[in-house]
Design an enzyme around this catalytic site. Sequence first.
Site, mmCIF file in Angstrom:
data_model
loop_
_atom_site.group_PDB
_atom_site.id
_atom_site.type_symbol
_atom_site.label_atom_id
_atom_site.label_comp_id
_atom_site.label_asym_id
_atom_site.label_seq_id
_atom_site.Cartn_x
_atom_site.Cartn_y
_atom_site.Cartn_z
ATOM 1 N N ASP A 1 -102.984 37.288 9.451
ATOM 2 C CA ASP A 1 -102.900 37.109 10.909
ATOM 3 C C ASP A 1 -103.846 38.065 11.636
ATOM 4 O O ASP A 1 -104.151 37.861 12.807
ATOM 5 C CB ASP A 1 -101.471 37.426 11.379
ATOM 6 C CG ASP A 1 -100.668 36.182 11.734
ATOM 7 O OD1 ASP A 1 -101.280 35.171 12.093
ATOM 8 O OD2 ASP A 1 -99.435 36.257 11.650
ATOM 9 N N LYS B 1 -99.658 24.676 9.303
ATOM 10 C CA LYS B 1 -100.324 25.641 8.407
ATOM 11 C C LYS B 1 -100.166 25.189 6.957
ATOM 12 O O LYS B 1 -101.110 25.256 6.156
ATOM 13 C CB LYS B 1 -99.735 27.050 8.612
ATOM 14 C CG LYS B 1 -100.110 27.647 9.976
ATOM 15 C CD LYS B 1 -99.324 28.901 10.344
ATOM 16 C CE LYS B 1 -99.646 29.288 11.789
ATOM 17 N NZ LYS B 1 -98.946 30.475 12.272
ATOM 18 N N GLN C 1 -94.075 34.430 11.053
ATOM 19 C CA GLN C 1 -94.265 33.579 12.230
ATOM 20 C C GLN C 1 -93.582 34.193 13.449
ATOM 21 O O GLN C 1 -92.431 34.616 13.389
ATOM 22 C CB GLN C 1 -93.708 32.171 11.941
ATOM 23 C CG GLN C 1 -93.958 31.158 13.042
ATOM 24 C CD GLN C 1 -95.433 30.839 13.273
ATOM 25 O OE1 GLN C 1 -96.262 30.925 12.356
ATOM 26 N NE2 GLN C 1 -95.780 30.472 14.493
HETATM 27 N N1 GUN Z 1 -96.925 32.235 16.740
HETATM 28 C C1 GUN Z 1 -97.810 31.609 17.556
HETATM 29 N N2 GUN Z 1 -99.074 31.825 17.115
HETATM 30 C C2 GUN Z 1 -98.982 32.596 16.005
HETATM 31 C C3 GUN Z 1 -99.940 33.146 15.103
HETATM 32 O O1 GUN Z 1 -101.158 32.976 15.229
HETATM 33 N N3 GUN Z 1 -99.439 33.881 14.080
HETATM 34 C C4 GUN Z 1 -98.102 34.090 13.934
HETATM 35 N N4 GUN Z 1 -97.709 34.850 12.898
HETATM 36 N N5 GUN Z 1 -97.204 33.606 14.747
HETATM 37 C C5 GUN Z 1 -97.630 32.853 15.785
#
Ligand code: GUN
Length: 291
Positions: A120, A53, A97
């Site tokens: 998200d 990211k 996350q």
């Molecule tokens: N963990 C795995 N995929 C995601 C996601 O799309 N967002 C977040 N915040 N955590 C994750």
Amino acid sequence: MAAKSLDGKACAENVEANLKERISSLKSKGVNPHLVVIIVGEDPASKIYVGAKERACERLGIVSTRHSLSANASEIELRDLLSKLNADDAVHGILVQSPLPDDLDELSLTDMIDPNKDVDGFHPVNLGRLVQGRMDGHLPCTPAGVMRMLEWANVDLTGKRAVVIGRSRIVGMPLSLMLAAKGSNATVSIVHSRTENIESHCQQADVLIAAVGVAGLVKNNWVKNGAVVIDVGVNRVEDTSRERGWSLAGDVDPDVSEVASILSPVPGGVGPMTIAMLMSNTVNAAEKLSR
Ligand code: GUN
């Protein structure tokens, strides 16, 4: 004939290219799009995702800040941090996350994020807007990425039977709503661990989406000839041919390529699209919050 591979990386590059102009326009007005990622503990997979990211932010000129908290961080500590970030006008997107350590309540922490900064798309306000058929909130990134990939591949969903395997809050449920929404117009079934005879449902699907987290679950005899198959699974499987001892496998057995017309690969399918849609949500948030 082997299925056409649905190249998520190329689709993601297209999404990112379209964001660049909007980011320049924001910067010319003195707005620097800014994503904050909070990571708690030492989960190795989470670190890899967060790194990806951050690299995407760097590619696009989006500011990214990482807050790394120890695995025994308290809920109060996280709540304080979220309050500060909600109040900070220089922050446009906030992401916690997942997964969090077991003693932290992921849902109540999500509830605390300002819905306008919830890039998200997991906040109940954003999921509620989706249920109402409104597309003006932040949409969850993986389902939004799947929809964009289908559009990019010119898959017409109207009147088609879509089967989604998995009912998660992050993928299966919101994706089912998006597929059925006006404009997409698919007829949707959700199947899950308690569904009897899953294969027979899958065999009816014109569009089959696997988001369940079981490597190779979907076999080629589950898939109708010519179906479009999207593999959302990201599973680590033992692989002694690799120095690291594992490789990534999707929820769909590679043999499905013999019957599907289009199949998204793992890696290189939905994964890059999730990140591209996160970038898109961050730019949307920066535009909205600076208006
Ligand atoms: N963990 C795995 N995929 C995601 C996601 O799309 N967002 C977040 N915040 N955590 C994750």
